[in-house]
Design a protein around this motif. Structure first.
Motif, mmCIF file in Angstrom:
data_model
loop_
_atom_site.group_PDB
_atom_site.id
_atom_site.type_symbol
_atom_site.label_atom_id
_atom_site.label_comp_id
_atom_site.label_asym_id
_atom_site.label_seq_id
_atom_site.Cartn_x
_atom_site.Cartn_y
_atom_site.Cartn_z
ATOM 1 N N GLY A 40 1.470 6.488 -1.076
ATOM 2 C CA GLY A 40 2.622 5.827 -1.686
ATOM 3 C C GLY A 40 2.305 4.901 -2.832
ATOM 4 N N GLY A 41 1.090 4.872 -3.287
ATOM 5 C CA GLY A 41 0.823 4.076 -4.486
ATOM 6 C C GLY A 41 -0.219 2.985 -4.341
ATOM 7 N N SER A 100 -3.475 9.549 6.867
ATOM 8 C CA SER A 100 -2.327 10.421 6.590
ATOM 9 C C SER A 100 -2.579 11.286 5.358
ATOM 10 C CB SER A 100 -1.064 9.578 6.389
ATOM 11 O OG SER A 100 -0.782 8.867 7.572
ATOM 12 N N ALA A 151 -6.951 17.417 11.770
ATOM 13 C CA ALA A 151 -5.836 16.937 10.948
ATOM 14 C C ALA A 151 -4.654 16.740 11.880
ATOM 15 C CB ALA A 151 -5.478 17.962 9.880
ATOM 16 N N VAL A 152 -4.013 15.580 11.805
ATOM 17 C CA VAL A 152 -2.858 15.325 12.669
ATOM 18 C C VAL A 152 -1.605 15.341 11.797
ATOM 19 C CG1 VAL A 152 -1.789 13.712 14.287
ATOM 20 C CG2 VAL A 152 -4.281 13.934 14.224
ATOM 21 N N GLN A 188 -2.173 -3.692 8.649
ATOM 22 C CA GLN A 188 -2.766 -2.342 8.693
ATOM 23 C C GLN A 188 -4.219 -2.404 9.134
ATOM 24 O OE1 GLN A 188 -1.458 0.556 8.625
ATOM 25 N NE2 GLN A 188 0.567 0.196 7.789
ATOM 26 N N HIS A 272 1.147 9.941 20.065
ATOM 27 C CA HIS A 272 1.640 10.883 19.046
ATOM 28 C C HIS A 272 3.130 11.167 19.242
ATOM 29 C CE1 HIS A 272 -2.653 12.429 17.899
ATOM 30 N NE2 HIS A 272 -2.334 11.308 17.300
HETATM 31 O O1 NZQ Z 1 0.457 5.333 1.179
HETATM 32 P P1 NZQ Z 1 -0.311 4.199 0.591
HETATM 33 O O2 NZQ Z 1 0.367 3.537 -0.527
HETATM 34 O O3 NZQ Z 1 -1.729 4.575 0.262
HETATM 35 O O4 NZQ Z 1 -0.338 3.028 1.726
HETATM 36 C C1 NZQ Z 1 -0.919 3.206 3.010
HETATM 37 C C2 NZQ Z 1 0.082 3.334 4.151
HETATM 38 O O5 NZQ Z 1 1.282 2.679 3.837
HETATM 39 C C3 NZQ Z 1 -1.646 1.923 3.373
HETATM 40 N N1 NZQ Z 1 -3.004 1.861 2.823
HETATM 41 C C4 NZQ Z 1 -4.025 2.733 3.011
HETATM 42 N N2 NZQ Z 1 -5.093 2.307 2.333
HETATM 43 C C5 NZQ Z 1 -4.749 1.163 1.690
HETATM 44 C C6 NZQ Z 1 -3.413 0.878 2.002
HETATM 45 N N3 NZQ Z 1 -2.765 -0.205 1.513
HETATM 46 C C7 NZQ Z 1 -3.462 -1.029 0.716
HETATM 47 N N4 NZQ Z 1 -4.763 -0.816 0.382
HETATM 48 C C8 NZQ Z 1 -5.438 0.259 0.854
HETATM 49 N N5 NZQ Z 1 -6.731 0.416 0.543
HETATM 50 O O6 NZQ Z 1 -1.695 1.912 4.783
HETATM 51 C C9 NZQ Z 1 -0.546 2.576 5.298
HETATM 52 C C10 NZQ Z 1 -0.958 3.462 6.449
HETATM 53 O O7 NZQ Z 1 -1.730 4.546 5.981
HETATM 54 P P2 NZQ Z 1 -2.097 5.773 6.933
HETATM 55 O O8 NZQ Z 1 -2.906 6.736 6.140
HETATM 56 O O9 NZQ Z 1 -0.879 6.274 7.603
HETATM 57 O O10 NZQ Z 1 -2.996 5.043 8.047
HETATM 58 P P3 NZQ Z 1 -4.142 5.601 8.989
HETATM 59 O O11 NZQ Z 1 -5.420 5.720 8.265
HETATM 60 O O12 NZQ Z 1 -4.103 4.739 10.173
HETATM 61 O O13 NZQ Z 1 -3.670 7.087 9.373
HETATM 62 C C11 NZQ Z 1 -2.741 7.313 10.406
HETATM 63 C C12 NZQ Z 1 -2.485 8.800 10.594
HETATM 64 O O14 NZQ Z 1 -3.685 9.492 11.004
HETATM 65 C C13 NZQ Z 1 -3.459 10.151 12.270
HETATM 66 C C14 NZQ Z 1 -2.387 9.293 12.894
HETATM 67 O O15 NZQ Z 1 -1.725 9.939 13.950
HETATM 68 C C15 NZQ Z 1 -1.473 9.034 11.702
HETATM 69 O O16 NZQ Z 1 -0.674 10.144 11.438
HETATM 70 N N6 NZQ Z 1 -4.718 10.309 12.995
HETATM 71 C C16 NZQ Z 1 -5.635 11.164 12.486
HETATM 72 C C17 NZQ Z 1 -6.809 11.457 13.161
HETATM 73 C C18 NZQ Z 1 -7.801 12.411 12.619
HETATM 74 N N7 NZQ Z 1 -7.523 13.092 11.539
HETATM 75 O O17 NZQ Z 1 -8.868 12.572 13.189
HETATM 76 C C19 NZQ Z 1 -7.124 10.871 14.468
HETATM 77 C C20 NZQ Z 1 -6.305 9.674 14.789
HETATM 78 O O18 NZQ Z 1 -6.343 9.436 16.157
HETATM 79 C C21 NZQ Z 1 -4.881 9.753 14.328
HETATM 80 O O19 NZQ Z 1 -4.064 10.479 15.213
#
Ligand code: NZQ
Ligand code: ZN
Length: 393
Positions: A40-41, A100, A151-152, A188, A272
């Motif tokens: 998202g930016g 994500s 990948a989830v 976060q 989940h």
């Molecule tokens: O979208 P942006 O603008 O980048 O903002 C993100 C988002 O709003 C923000 N963020 C990330 N890096 C940032 C930042 N904000 C400021 N500075 C930065 N450097 O944080 C917010 C959350 O991001 P997200 O990617 O959703 O968080 P997370 O890394 O916790 O990922 C969660 C997702 O991963 C899945 C979860 O279920 C969920 O869908 N999972 C993936 C796994 C895997 N692939 O192995 C295992 C896990 O157990 C999990 O299920």
């Protein structure tokens, strides 16, 4: 007996601030047309985007972008990305963001060569033979997606959120630069840290035989998260804190600790469902569920492990009866999640009530291969899962 396994993790890691300056070298090895995937930016605000574009130019690559990946990512955006890759002749995907973003990039990579819906692959209706090579730049310490094969992703029509694991999804190269996480908010950071702790607990809380050296490693990583998370929350650009969390997050879930063990991912299955229906941060859902799960799981046969956790991770003194020691460990963890990480304690704090509990519990027990009961640290039936959800209200 420990289960047999093959251990092979192909992801090449560049670790450290400044290591992104090698990105152009890696990009040039893997392709000429790149798809950049981001969220998202946040990467535009903190300057990472400009650095990436510079590296892409330096490598002489052309390509496309997909942005706007939201937390709890959904299949339609990934389907759009896969189409773009097919039509645009993309031969390399670059993901910059949290779990994500990386997971969306994995689904794009794994479904580019398949004309149907990526969901067919997620539910294992079709097996991917190949994927487009993926390079990642994680910007949060949380999911470990940057070094694992999972990948989830959510199907927004059915509200099913599934993990898709396939070796072809594992990134080729990942750049772990702690500085790219300095801008993560305290909230976060707390959610990510709760997620890392949960990944370790899901494996550690086991009644099967395992490797005791790996048990010790998991304990050390849990202590590390407990030590550094509050420091990173208070001082975002604390390099040592961010570096430790970043390294803990990948080793908590990149096959090392779970090799040789059956892991049921009990809390993850329940979480989940919450994030699929209510779109809450994954780590927050886990922080609410985990104490309730541990209290539910406390019984004679789980006491040895829970006592070991209480003593070696939560610093409880090894005196008094075992149940008291185990309860103290659970209490201290709960206090850490609620008071130190400052995360909400209850589902009702997130306006979640019991309306969907039965439906979510049904989904958990019918999730891939569960066959009616989640066979984890303690077996969980549908009724048990509803009870745990209710204990979180
Ligand atoms: O979208 P942006 O603008 O980048 O903002 C993100 C988002 O709003 C923000 N963020 C990330 N890096 C940032 C930042 N904000 C400021 N500075 C930065 N450097 O944080 C917010 C959350 O991001 P997200 O990617 O959703 O968080 P997370 O890394 O916790 O990922 C969660 C997702 O991963 C899945 C979860 O279920 C969920 O869908 N999972 C993936 C796994 C895997 N692939 O192995 C295992 C896990 O157990 C999990 O299920
Ligand atoms: Zn997780």
């Amino acid at each position: 007996m420990v289960d047999s396994f093959i251990y092979h993790n192909r992801t090449k890691i560049y670790f450290g601030n400044g290591e992104l300056s090698h990105l152009h070298e890696e990009l040039a090895k893997w392709g000429t047309r790149v798809l950049l995937v981001y969220g998202g930016g946040s990467i535009k605000k903190n300057g990472l985007y400009d650095k990436i574009v510079e590296e892409i130019d330096k490598a002489g690559l052309s390509g496309y972008e997909i942005s706007g990946v939201k937390p709890n990512p959904e299949v339609p955006l990934a389907a759009r990305g896969a189409r773009l890759c097919r039509e645009g002749g993309v031969d390399l995907i670059l993901a910059a963001g949290g779990g994500s973003v990386i997971d969306t990039a994995k689904v794009i990579a794994g479904s580019t060569l398949y004309e149907g819906s990526p969901w067919d692959l997620v539910v294992n209706k079709v097996q991917p033979e190949k994927a487009v090579p993926l390079i990642t730049i994680p910007t949060m310490a949380a999911t470990g997606s940057e070094m694992n094969d999972c990948a989830v992703i959510t199907n927004p029509v059915t509200h099913q959120k599934y993990g898709w694991s396939a070796e072809v999804l594992r990134p080729r190269v990942s750049f772990l630069c702690p500085e790219n996480t300095y801008s993560v908010s305290p909230f976060q950071t707390a959610c990510g840290s709760a997620d890392i702790l949960s990944h370790l607990l899901e494996v550690y809380l086991n009644q099967e035989e395992g490797f005791d050296s790996i048990d010790g490693y998991m304990e050390a990583m849990m202590r590390s998260v407990i030590r550094w998370a509050p420091i990173a929350m208070a001082e975002g650009n604390h390099e040592e804190a961010r570096a430790n969390l970043m390294w803990d997050s990948v080793w908590a879930i990149n096959d090392l600790v779970e090799s040789g063990r059956h892991v049921a991912w009990s809390c993850h299955g329940m979480e989940h469902e919450l994030s699929a229906f209510y779109d809450i941060p994954h780590g927050l859902g886990l922080a609410i569920l985990t104490p309730a799960f541990l209290r539910f799981a406390l019984r004679e046969e789980t006491l040895p492990r829970l006592c070991q956790f209480a003593i070696n991770v939560m610093g409880v003194k090894n005196k008094g009866d075992r149940e008291k020691v185990a309860r103290k460990g659970i209490k201290r963890l709960t206090k850490f999640l609620r008071e130190t990480l400052e995360l909400p304690a209850k589902l009702s704090d997130l306006s979640i009530d019991e309306t969907l509990f039965e439906r979510m519990a049904d989904n958990v027990i019918s999730w891939k291969g569960q066959e009616g009961v989640v066979q984890g640290f303690v077996p969980l039936t549908k009724e048990d899962i509803v009870e745990i959800y209710k204990a979180c209200l």
